[in-house]
Design an enzyme around this catalytic site. Structure first.
Site, short mmCIF file in Angstrom:
data_model
loop_
_atom_site.label_atom_id
_atom_site.label_comp_id
_atom_site.label_asym_id
_atom_site.label_seq_id
_atom_site.Cartn_x
_atom_site.Cartn_y
_atom_site.Cartn_z
N ASP A 22 0.85 -1.19 0.00
CA ASP A 22 0.00 0.00 0.00
C ASP A 22 0.89 1.25 0.00
OD1 ASP A 22 -3.04 0.83 0.51
OD2 ASP A 22 -1.82 2.06 1.86
N TRP A 23 0.62 2.24 0.86
CA TRP A 23 1.44 3.45 0.90
C TRP A 23 2.88 3.15 1.29
CZ3 TRP A 23 1.75 8.39 -0.47
CH2 TRP A 23 0.60 9.02 -0.93
N TRP A 43 -12.42 3.62 -3.44
CA TRP A 43 -11.90 3.71 -2.08
C TRP A 43 -11.77 5.17 -1.64
CZ3 TRP A 43 -10.65 2.24 2.61
CH2 TRP A 43 -9.58 2.82 3.28
N ASP A 71 -7.62 -8.68 -3.38
CA ASP A 71 -7.57 -7.22 -3.27
C ASP A 71 -8.27 -6.59 -4.47
OD1 ASP A 71 -6.93 -4.55 -3.03
OD2 ASP A 71 -4.78 -4.87 -2.78
N HIS A 128 -6.22 -7.15 0.40
CA HIS A 128 -5.31 -6.01 0.32
C HIS A 128 -4.25 -6.07 1.41
CE1 HIS A 128 -3.95 -1.95 -0.53
NE2 HIS A 128 -4.19 -1.59 0.72
#
Length: 465
Positions: free
Chosen positions: A290-291, A331, A417, A446
């Site tokens: 993710d980030w 999202w 995901d 995810h």
């Protein structure tokens, strides 16, 4: 009278039992010193440091053990007994041992400030005393000393933590919110003096030996924190490696700016660059999702010599050159419409195998909306256009991974995901030079780290130093 050798296997075995007592003392917040009393090869009493618990300045491990032994034998004279203690005894404890008529005392680590068995003075070597007790030092000295060193390092860290003032424009999640989280036993570390932090306090985990052959740098995303890696960290540690896992500012145990506008791609990246430089991380396997990937994948090109591997899971590079996916836009819209969304419920929905307590741990950093600025700020921060903050450095990172990356890569995909699943990860696989066929976790979503133990085991084998 000094006895023979610190390598006696019988002494080592009983000192290991004293170390068990020392660890129990540490678990109770006491200085980790433990003792056992042995007679005819049998343990007749144990003791651990308890001055704080008992409000008793005499409740050193040795004295506690001597009292218990005297009660067990029905006699204050402990003829024929040996006392094992993890730290060289002080004058008070040495005097008690002599008064008890111990046959022998065996200790682990020396105590250069108060030791009365040779370091400051040696009460056991006074010929005018009416009883002579044999003594032996240095048994499992390194293990005994390491326990004390770790304890006082943590104490110093806690002192620095409480001493770090909180900026007026930030919040700090109360520590009790993190009490007794399942699967998260590691000691906190904090840093506040990086130039980019400007006094904000960043929390991180730092486990394993500093000189380990490999360091796993684990970067989380939104709305997670370092708790996300709790199923992978033990596997890395069992391999003898080091693990460093920071909480991004605004997440986990790190400080949380009150304003959404405090967050930007470039600023978070700069914090991470300075953090890695400060810890002087070497032989790094970068672990991202993710980030953690949006930011983390831009880091190695700044210092390629620090990195030997990449473990990449459900993430992307946002270069601003292609439209954001429909899944991500959905999202982002959900976050905008529901800024107080339940983080625990989000994890439960995608990870039915998680317990309610594990899911709740992801809510722990965010007791109210004031602590949630990062959760609101991060979805719009994903670079959407070529001129967006972070887009240019992401394009440079893309070129680095495609043309100049020299390390190994291991990719794991949570197939369920809907945002950064198999299609996105297959595209990233094609981009990263030398990236082999990925490990696909069919039941993973995810937050694929919630199925992280087999991923970590496979990665340890793949990245064997």
């Amino acid at each position: 009278m000094h006895s023979n050798s610190p390598d006696n296997p019988v002494d080592i075995a009983f000192m290991q039992l004293a170390l068990v007592q020392a660890r129990e003392a540490a678990g109770s917040g006491e200085v980790p010193v433990g003792a056992v009393v042995v007679r005819d090869g049998q343990v007749i009493a144990t003791g651990r440091n308890a001055p704080v618990d008992d409000h008793d300045p005499t409740a050193h491990a040795e004295v506690v053990a001597l009292r218990a032994a005297a009660r067990a034998l029905g006699n204050y004279r402990l003829d024929g007994c040996t006392l094992y203690v993890t730290l060289e005894p002080c004058a008070m404890c040495s005097g008690a041992m002599l008064h008890a008529r111990l046959a022998r005392v065996v200790f682990g680590a020396p105590e250069p400030k108060t030791g009365a068995a040779g370091s400051v003075l040696n009460l056991f070597a006074q010929p005018r005393l009416n009883h002579q007790t044999q003594w032996q030092g240095g048994v499992l000295a390194a293990e005994c000393a390491a326990l004390l060193t770790d304890f006082f390092r943590t104490r110093r860290q806690e002192a620095r933590m409480t001493a770090t003032p909180l900026r007026d424009d930030a919040l700090r999640t109360p520590e009790e919110r993190f009490a007794d989280l399942p699967g998260y036993p590691w000691a906190p570390h904090h840093m506040a003096d990086l130039p980019a932090l400007d006094g904000l306090r960043l929390h991180y985990l730092d486990e394993g030996p500093a000189d380990a052959p490999q360091t796993w740098l684990c970067l989380h995303g939104n709305p997670a924190w370092s708790y996300l890696y709790r199923k992978m960290i033990p596997v890395f540690l069992q391999a003898g490696h080091r693990v460093v896992a920071p909480d991004l500012i605004g997440f986990g145990k790190s400080d949380k700016p009150k304003k959404d506008s405090a967050h930007s791609f470039s600023w978070h990246r700069q914090v991470l660059l300075e953090f890695i430089e400060r810890l002087d991380l070497q032989h790094v396997v970068l672990v991202v999702q993710d980030w953690g990937g949006l930011l983390g994948l831009t880091l190695p090109m700044a210092a390629p010599q620090r990195y030997r591997g990449l473990l990449v899971m459900n993430t992307t590079l946002a270069t601003g050159e292609v439209p954001l996916s429909a899944g991500f836009l959905a999202w982002r819209e959900m976050c905008a419409k529901n800024p107080e969304f339940d983080v625990a419920r989000l994890f439960a929905r995608g990870n039915p195998q998680m317990s309610a307590q594990e899911c709740a741990a992801y809510n722990a950093p965010f007791p109210d909306k004031g602590h949630r600025a990062a959760l609101r700020a991060f979805p719009p921060m994903v670079p959407e256009f070529e001129t967006s903050d972070g887009a240019a450095v992401s394009r440079a990172a893309r070129d680095f991974w495609r043309d100049r990356w020299q390390g190994q890569t291991f990719m794991a995909i949570g197939a369920q995901d809907p945002v950064l699943g198999t299609p996105v990860m297959r595209g990233l696989q094609q981009l990263i030079r030398g990236c082999p066929e990925p490990m696909v976790v069919e039941q993973g979503g995810h937050f694929v780290q919630e199925h992280g133990e087999p991923i970590a085991r496979a990665a340890v084998g793949y990245f064997r130093p």
